[in-house]
Design a protein around this motif. Structure first.
Motif, short mmCIF file in Angstrom:
data_model
loop_
_atom_site.label_atom_id
_atom_site.label_comp_id
_atom_site.label_asym_id
_atom_site.label_seq_id
_atom_site.Cartn_x
_atom_site.Cartn_y
_atom_site.Cartn_z
N ARG A 69 37.64 38.29 32.90
CA ARG A 69 38.89 38.77 32.28
C ARG A 69 39.21 40.19 32.70
O ARG A 69 40.35 40.61 32.69
N ALA A 70 38.19 40.95 33.09
CA ALA A 70 38.41 42.33 33.53
C ALA A 70 39.23 42.37 34.82
O ALA A 70 39.87 43.39 35.10
N ALA A 71 39.24 41.30 35.60
CA ALA A 71 40.03 41.27 36.83
C ALA A 71 41.52 41.47 36.53
O ALA A 71 42.27 41.94 37.38
N ALA A 79 39.49 45.83 43.77
CA ALA A 79 38.99 45.96 42.40
C ALA A 79 38.93 44.60 41.71
O ALA A 79 37.97 44.31 40.98
N VAL A 80 39.93 43.77 41.95
CA VAL A 80 39.94 42.42 41.38
C VAL A 80 38.73 41.64 41.90
O VAL A 80 38.01 40.99 41.13
N ALA A 81 38.50 41.69 43.21
CA ALA A 81 37.36 40.97 43.80
C ALA A 81 36.04 41.50 43.25
O ALA A 81 35.11 40.72 43.01
N ALA A 82 35.93 42.80 43.03
CA ALA A 82 34.70 43.37 42.47
C ALA A 82 34.45 42.85 41.06
O ALA A 82 33.32 42.52 40.71
N ALA A 83 35.50 42.76 40.24
CA ALA A 83 35.35 42.21 38.89
C ALA A 83 34.92 40.74 38.96
O ALA A 83 34.08 40.29 38.18
#
Length: 197
Positions: A69-71, A79-83
């Protein structure tokens, strides 16, 4: 009958530590954009605790979607991929195949954050392979090849297509010791192409 993507609980604990390492390596990309959002970091810490046997599988299975959900709290693709790497690591308590998802999203995040995307992805995969213990390699070799079994995350969904699918294929090929492109050792460019492609 459980999916071949599940792995035994002991194997899931083994690959969870590696998945957490992969996800943590790119966590800075998420935290640079959302420094106050601790969900991915917490998921990685819990994945490590699961790997050490300090948390039970059932409890972690219930919590596995929190980091994902943090994405939605960040906007840059890296950043989305890291989440999502952290979320995949958290999912290892449920299915061992999520370890490859964590590695793939981490390599994707590294690539998206770098000017030379191809080289950054390759370098991240190399780092991930070097971090595997013999036990981790053995557990990951038990998983079906990406796209070959529909009963889990390596089925026909997101992990089997695009950049993620390519990364997982490269990791699985390295685990088996040959290059899918030219039949030679992993890391060699395919015949007729430079390694910068």
């Amino acid at each position: 009958m459980p999916s071949p993507q599940s792995l035994s609980e002991s194997d899931r604990r083994q690959v969870a530590g590696w998945a957490a390492e992969c996800a943590e390596r790119v966590l800075v990309l998420f935290e640079a954009e959302a420094p106050a959002d601790g969900r991915p970091r917490d998921a990685i810490a819990r994945t490590r605790a699961f790997a050490r046997g300090e948390l039970d599988a059932a409890g972690e299975i219930r919590r596995r979607f929190v980091a994902g959900r943090a994405a939605h709290a960040v906007s840059s693709p890296a950043a989305v991929a890291a989440a999502r790497a952290a979320a995949q690591a958290a999912g290892v308590a449920h299915m061992g195949a999520h370890a490859l998802g964590a590695a793939a999203y981490a390599a994707k995040a590294a690539g998206l954050a770098a000017p030379d995307r191809h080289q950054a992805v390759h370098d991240e995969i190399s780092w991930q392979l070097e971090r595997m213990t013999d036990q981790t390699r053995s557990a990951l070799r038990q998983l079906p090849l990406v796209g070959e079994d529909s009963a889990g995350p390596l089925g026909s969904g997101l992990l089997a297509s695009g950049m993620l699918g390519s990364i997982i294929r490269e990791i699985q090929t390295a685990l088996r010791g040959t290059s899918p492109r030219n039949g030679g050792p992993v890391g060699e460019p395919p015949s007729g192409r430079s390694s910068s492609g």
